[in-house]
Design an enzyme around this catalytic site. Structure first.
Site, PDB file in Angstrom:
ATOM      1  N   LYS A   9       0.680  -1.233  -0.091  1.00  0.00           N
ATOM      2  CA  LYS A   9      -0.011  -0.122  -0.125  1.00  0.00           C
ATOM      3  C   LYS A   9       0.855   1.224  -0.038  1.00  0.00           C
ATOM      4  CE  LYS A   9      -4.147  -2.107   1.162  1.00  0.00           C
ATOM      5  NZ  LYS A   9      -3.747  -3.499   1.031  1.00  0.00           N
TER       6      LYS A   9
HETATM    7  C1  LIG Z   1      -4.341  -4.541   0.533  1.00  0.00           C
HETATM    8  C2  LIG Z   1      -3.632  -5.920   0.353  1.00  0.00           C
HETATM    9  C3  LIG Z   1      -3.759  -6.901  -0.647  1.00  0.00           C
HETATM   10  C4  LIG Z   1      -4.845  -6.859  -1.569  1.00  0.00           C
HETATM   11  O1  LIG Z   1      -4.740  -5.942  -2.614  1.00  0.00           O
HETATM   12  P1  LIG Z   1      -5.995  -5.378  -3.343  1.00  0.00           P
HETATM   13  O2  LIG Z   1      -5.204  -4.274  -4.349  1.00  0.00           O
HETATM   14  O3  LIG Z   1      -6.937  -4.875  -2.280  1.00  0.00           O
HETATM   15  O4  LIG Z   1      -6.524  -6.565  -4.346  1.00  0.00           O
HETATM   16  C5  LIG Z   1      -3.247  -8.162  -0.420  1.00  0.00           C
HETATM   17  N1  LIG Z   1      -1.827  -8.181   0.405  1.00  0.00           N
HETATM   18  C6  LIG Z   1      -1.659  -7.382   1.429  1.00  0.00           C
HETATM   19  C7  LIG Z   1      -0.732  -7.525   2.494  1.00  0.00           C
HETATM   20  C8  LIG Z   1      -2.725  -6.006   1.415  1.00  0.00           C
HETATM   21  O5  LIG Z   1      -2.354  -5.242   2.254  1.00  0.00           O
END
Ligand SMILES: *Cc1c(COP(=O)(O)O)cnc(C)c1O
Length: 436
Positions: free
Chosen positions: A89
């Site tokens: 993120k």
């Molecule tokens: C947010 C997240 C995901 C999922 O990603 P999306 O873009 O919502 O599909 C997968 N793994 C981790 C560690 C995350 O923080």
């Protein structure tokens, strides 16, 4: 802007074809590549400013390559967890922080970001916005229901513009509070409230970059496949966009845990809500994937009315079916992975290759191994550092050290949080005090 004012999502009016530019981008650093990729979508930010923003966004990452690609057996693992909060993120939110600062300064405005988090997004937003003039961040989390580590990643940030709200309730209560405050349009305007949720277009855009980066790291093969652990469909949608822009991506393999609405959709064309399962990969415990609408838009040939019909059908009856599947439906393959398989994968990958994977990454690796094609490089996207998910990793490898210095440094640090009962009135009173 997250949601558009009519409740829909933003999409670009055209997806640029960058094939002719690909040779020129081969020797760029990660921030330079980010500048080039983002630039083709941007027509209102001065190029020197955008260049500085992309430099700044990735300057705090803990690896010289920003997103290193590591060989693990026959797979290539793209590590997206070297940012300040050790999950992917950061790639989007660090850039969003730069963008917000720039636009607010230009317009002489301020922004108060209100969010609810069950873990990763809240801390990524806090670390992206800390200390920024003109921005405050108020993040609600369910008291005692995030991991102690996740709570510390938020509450040890002591900047004046950061407010951590420990809500006496569940994550759903937090989301409900968020909704009710945002639905009070007058209040929302009076206090310049905004969101940083995963439907923000700028977040998707920043994530397109690392798919190009992976291809250059592989030395530009004729084709390569990726596997992406998926929840809200933001990360893999960015890969889809990269392919639409002309990156020679072959298959987009979508990996889910037991919350498999998307895996079922890509097998059948039927989008049907199921019950939420709590899993070892909690960032993917999502039933309705907010970015999925963007894919629908392209799948329906840019028919916004068709998207509306599909989504309102889904709202009403919890299920909707895509009748005519266009060509790019085949770009996706999808599979679901149980918790038991996740644990077995963490164990196997460590035993065979000495590589420690977090549970989300392990979901991806399990599907990547299943779908790997002969002579086509396979990139498995790693979305979090294993030390963020100690308990799950411990189930697979009880005696293997699993640390990260950034997380170890949190112990004993000073913290600040505000306790809040789960009522709209209390939240509004808090906002009035903090954002006066
Ligand atoms: C947010 C997240 C995901 C999922 O990603 P999306 O873009 O919502 O599909 C997968 N793994 C981790 C560690 C995350 O923080």
């Amino acid at each position: 802007m997250g949601l558009a004012s009519d409740g829909g999502l933003m999409v670009p009016y055209a997806v640029p074809d960058v094939r002719a530019k690909l040779p020129n981008w081969a020797r760029l650093t990660y921030p330079e590549l980010a500048f080039e990729v983002i630039r083709v979508f941007s027509d209102d930010i001065n190029e020197d400013v955008l260049k500085r923003m992309t430099e700044e966004s990735y300057s705090g990452f803990g690896h010289a390559d920003v997103a290193p690609l590591r060989g693990v057996g026959s797979l290539h693992v793209l590590e997206l967890f070297h940012g300040p909060t050790l999950a992917f993120k950061d790639f989007a939110l660090q850039f969003l922080g730069e963008l917000f600062s720039h636009i607010l300064l230009e317009r002489g405005q301020t922004l108060n970001i209100l969010g609810a988090t069950s873990g990763d997004t809240g801390s990524a937003a806090i670390h992206a916005m800390r200390g920024r003039p003109g921005i405050r961040v108020l993040i609600m989390f369910p008291d005692g229901r995030t991991s102690p580590l996740q709570e510390l990643q938020m509450t040890t940030v002591l900047d004046d513009n950061i407010f951590n709200l420990a809500v006496d309730g569940s994550f759903d209560d937090c989301q409900q509070l968020l909704k009710s405050v945002f639905n009070d349009l007058q209040f929302k305007q009076a206090f310049s409230l905004g969101a940083v949720n995963s439907v923000n277009w700028a977040r998707v855009l920043a994530q397109v970059v690392y798919y190009f980066w992976a291809w250059y790291q592989l030395r530009c093969p004729a084709v390569f496949d990726v596997t992406v652990p998926t929840g809200n469909f933001g990360n893999i949608f960015a890969g889809y966009l990269a392919k639409k822009m002309g990156l020679p991506l072959g298959r987009l393999n979508l990996a889910t845990n037991d919350n498999d609405i998307l895996a079922r959709f890509f097998r059948s064309g039927v989008y049907e809500r199921g019950p939420v399962h709590f899993s070892l990969s909690p960032a993917m415990d999502i039933q309705v994937a907010s970015n999925f609408e963007r894919y629908l838009y392209f799948q329906l040939g840019g028919d916004a009315e068709g998207v509306k019909t599909f989504m309102s059908g889904f709202q009403d009856s919890q299920t909707s079916t895509l009748e005519h599947l266009h060509g790019d439906f085949d770009w996706f393959q999808a599979g679901a992975v149980t918790d038991a398989e996740t644990v077995a994968t963490i164990e196997k990958v460590f035993d065979q290759f000495g590589y420690l994977a977090d549970p989300h990454t392990a979901v991806g690796i399990a599907i990547a191994e299943q779908y790997q094609r002969v002579d086509v490089p396979m990139v498995a996207v790693a979305t979090a550092h294993p030390a963020k998910f100690v308990e799950a990793v411990e189930q697979a490898l009880p005696h293997t050290p699993n640390h990260h210095p950034t997380l170890q440094a949190l112990a004993g640090k000073e913290t600040r949080r505000y306790d809040l009962d789960a009522s709209e009135a209390s939240l509004k009173t808090f906002i009035e005090g903090a954002c006066a």
